[in-house]
Design a protein around this motif. Structure first.
Motif, short mmCIF file in Angstrom:
data_model
loop_
_atom_site.label_atom_id
_atom_site.label_comp_id
_atom_site.label_asym_id
_atom_site.label_seq_id
_atom_site.Cartn_x
_atom_site.Cartn_y
_atom_site.Cartn_z
N LEU A 56 0.82 -1.20 0.00
CA LEU A 56 0.00 0.00 0.00
C LEU A 56 0.86 1.26 0.00
O LEU A 56 1.93 1.29 0.61
N SER A 57 0.37 2.27 -0.66
CA SER A 57 0.91 3.61 -0.47
C SER A 57 0.29 4.20 0.80
O SER A 57 -0.64 3.63 1.38
N ALA A 58 0.79 5.35 1.23
CA ALA A 58 0.22 5.99 2.41
C ALA A 58 -1.24 6.36 2.17
O ALA A 58 -2.08 6.24 3.07
N GLN A 59 -1.57 6.78 0.95
CA GLN A 59 -2.95 7.13 0.62
C GLN A 59 -3.85 5.90 0.63
O GLN A 59 -4.99 5.95 1.10
N GLN A 60 -3.36 4.79 0.10
CA GLN A 60 -4.15 3.56 0.14
C GLN A 60 -4.33 3.07 1.57
O GLN A 60 -5.40 2.57 1.93
N PHE A 61 -3.30 3.19 2.38
CA PHE A 61 -3.41 2.82 3.79
C PHE A 61 -4.55 3.60 4.44
O PHE A 61 -5.37 3.02 5.17
N ALA A 62 -4.62 4.89 4.17
CA ALA A 62 -5.70 5.71 4.73
C ALA A 62 -7.06 5.25 4.22
O ALA A 62 -8.06 5.31 4.95
N GLY A 63 -7.13 4.79 2.97
CA GLY A 63 -8.39 4.31 2.43
C GLY A 63 -8.93 3.12 3.20
O GLY A 63 -10.13 3.03 3.49
N PHE A 64 -8.06 2.18 3.57
CA PHE A 64 -8.50 1.02 4.34
C PHE A 64 -8.88 1.42 5.76
O PHE A 64 -9.88 0.94 6.31
N LEU A 65 -8.09 2.29 6.36
CA LEU A 65 -8.31 2.63 7.76
C LEU A 65 -9.49 3.59 7.95
O LEU A 65 -10.30 3.40 8.87
N ALA A 76 7.25 1.45 4.52
CA ALA A 76 6.43 0.68 3.59
C ALA A 76 5.22 0.14 4.35
O ALA A 76 5.33 -0.27 5.51
N TYR A 77 4.06 0.14 3.68
CA TYR A 77 2.83 -0.32 4.31
C TYR A 77 2.30 -1.55 3.58
O TYR A 77 2.42 -1.68 2.36
N LEU A 78 1.69 -2.44 4.36
CA LEU A 78 1.09 -3.66 3.82
C LEU A 78 -0.25 -3.93 4.48
O LEU A 78 -0.44 -3.60 5.66
N PRO A 103 -2.16 10.42 5.37
CA PRO A 103 -3.01 11.62 5.49
C PRO A 103 -4.28 11.36 6.29
O PRO A 103 -4.96 10.35 6.10
N GLY A 104 -4.56 12.27 7.24
CA GLY A 104 -5.81 12.22 7.98
C GLY A 104 -5.86 11.26 9.14
O GLY A 104 -6.92 11.09 9.76
N VAL A 105 -4.74 10.61 9.47
CA VAL A 105 -4.74 9.60 10.53
C VAL A 105 -4.10 10.16 11.79
O VAL A 105 -2.99 10.69 11.75
N ALA A 106 -4.82 10.05 12.91
CA ALA A 106 -4.28 10.41 14.21
C ALA A 106 -3.67 9.15 14.83
O ALA A 106 -4.39 8.17 15.05
N PRO A 107 -2.38 9.13 15.12
CA PRO A 107 -1.71 7.90 15.54
C PRO A 107 -2.24 7.31 16.85
O PRO A 107 -2.07 6.12 17.09
N ASP A 108 -2.86 8.13 17.71
CA ASP A 108 -3.31 7.63 19.01
C ASP A 108 -4.79 7.26 19.01
O ASP A 108 -5.41 7.15 20.06
N GLN A 109 -5.37 7.04 17.84
CA GLN A 109 -6.81 6.81 17.73
C GLN A 109 -7.10 5.46 17.10
O GLN A 109 -6.31 4.94 16.32
N GLU A 110 -8.26 4.88 17.49
CA GLU A 110 -8.76 3.69 16.82
C GLU A 110 -9.88 4.10 15.89
O GLU A 110 -10.50 5.15 16.06
#
Length: 427
Positions: A144-153, A195-197, A302-309
């Motif tokens: 995943l790219s960082a943008q794709q990672f955000a799409g899943f999350l 790298a993200y997976l 983008p758009g992800v707060a690291p301390d959040q679920e």
């Protein structure tokens, strides 16, 4: 002429594991349930990099696939043998690639065939490709790219498109190595710091096919200006100058329901694997797993707060559902492969094992092209082409959003053969 030290003279890792590699013996650590190994060295050696981690036990290390190493007797576990013969942690053994090598046909020849579209139907190459099989419970990964990672999350994306068996790519641990697995428009460009997976377990082999010239010829003939990412060779192997990696696509490029305990991972430049989130289907949410030490790995997302679920609000539109039958009634189901398939329920007492299982998706024909329906809005349908080719991409105005994935909007009044299709899984 260099002489390898006897195995007894090579220091062990804390697990006592030692392997043979490149004519020498090295302490090692097992990765991905035996699919790959991290090798260590006290002295500089070819292919070994400086280990810059603060807790490094040896100054040099490298990663190698299980097929490249020979495992020595392990006093802590007993026995020898390649990791390919071991279970993947869930009772499902991963099958290695097998090739008919001899004095005439070597590994270099097999690799050359895998990178040549003209050799797609070569009997030897076909036999090698058919030895890579997906089984129920096989660990699958998608880079995943960082943008794709955000799409899943953040937006509830589901697994779709090009993916790999973890067994075949477990030795690609660094962002630089994993670039060849990327499907987004940044593939092959600047190497990111992280790298993200996405990693999940296959619910059923019927969901995965090889992108071969015979079945996906349109992708192999797609002109460069109409595609994203590396070309599709049609041999069933990903383009690579060094590696022999079988690739898969989800059948019809469909979304697949996420099984329990799917994970979003990060890999650092040193090869550390960090589980950032795991998926809990009953909550339709991603549970944060990484502690404060690793939250900086999310800085590029983008758009992800690291301390959040992240939990779904319940209004997300899903293009596919897992449907289970229990006592003659249909229920939304949860897959926990290889052996558990249950009714989706918040309370444990209601999580009955299902008696039948299907994946349900909506298909339509639009201008003589078979498409999946992703969602419907105001009389328009968002469609994904099941078999994109140069002859239908342009007339339909379809855009390529990642490698092999083409989507377009269509007026609902123009589509025909609108139907819900159930893909049955054998339990």
């Amino acid at each position: 002429m260099s002489v390898s030290p006897p195995a007894s003279a090579v220091p062990e890792t804390p697990t006592g594991l030692r392997v043979r590699y490149g004519g020498g013996v090295h302490p090692a650590a097992e990765l991905a349930r035996g699919a790959a190994y991290e090798l260590f060295s006290a002295e500089p050696a070819a292919g070994f990099d400086r280990d810059r981690r603060p807790d490094a036990r040896y100054p040099y290390h490298r990663y190698a696939h299980a097929s490249e190493v020979g495992r020595l007797p392990d006093p802590h576990r007993g026995g020898t043998g390649p990791g390919a013969e071991r279970a993947n942690g869930l009772g499902v053994p991963d099958s290695p690639l097998t090739a008919p090598l001899n004095r005439v046909l070597g590994w270099t020849d097999i690799h050359g065939l895998s990178q040549s579209p003209a050799a797609a139907e070569d009997p030897v190459l076909v036999s090698v490709r058919e030895s890579a099989t997906v089984r129920r419970g096989s660990q699958m990964v998608k880079a995943l790219s960082a943008q794709q990672f955000a799409g899943f999350l953040l937006r509830g994306w589901l697994p779709y498109g090009f993916c790999y068996r973890e067994y075949d790519v477990a030795h690609l641990r660094t962002p630089a190595d994993q670039m060849l697995l990327r499907t987004d428009s940044e593939a092959g460009r600047a190497v990111p710091e992280v790298a993200y997976l996405l990693r999940w377990r296959a619910t059923d082999p019927v969901d995965y096919v090889a992108p071969l010239a015979g079945t996906h010829r349109g992708l192999t003939t797609m002109p460069p200006h109409d595609r994203v990412g590396p070309p599709v060779l049609g041999t069933g192997f990903t383009p690579s100058g060094r590696h022999l990696i079988p690739e898969f696509v989800t059948r019809d490029f469909a979304d697949l329901p996420l099984p329990a305990n799917a994970a979003l991972l990060a890999h650092t430049p040193d090869g550390d694997e960090v589980v950032l989130y795991t998926y809990q289907p009953e909550q339709r949410g991603w549970l944060r797993m990484a502690g404060p030490r690793w939250r900086h790995l999310l800085a590029a997302v983008p758009g992800v707060a690291p301390d959040q679920e992240y939990v779904s609000t319940g209004d997300a539109i899903r293009s596919t559902l897992l449907i289970g039958g229990y006592r003659g009634q249909e229920h939304e189901a949860v897959a926990d492969p290889p052996g558990e398939f249950r009714v989706l329920a918040m309370t444990r007492a209601a999580r009955y094992p299902v008696q039948t299982l299907t994946r349900r998706a909506r298909y339509v024909d639009w201008r003589d092209t078979r498409c999946l329906v992703l969602r419907e809005e105001g009389g328009w349908l968002r469609l994904r082409l099941c078999r994109p080719d140069p002859d239908n991409v342009a007339p339909l105005g379809a855009q390529c959003y990642e490698r092999g994935v083409y989507e377009s909007w269509a007026p609902a009044a123009e589509v025909t053969d609108d139907q819900l299709v159930d893909i049955p899984y054998e339990l």
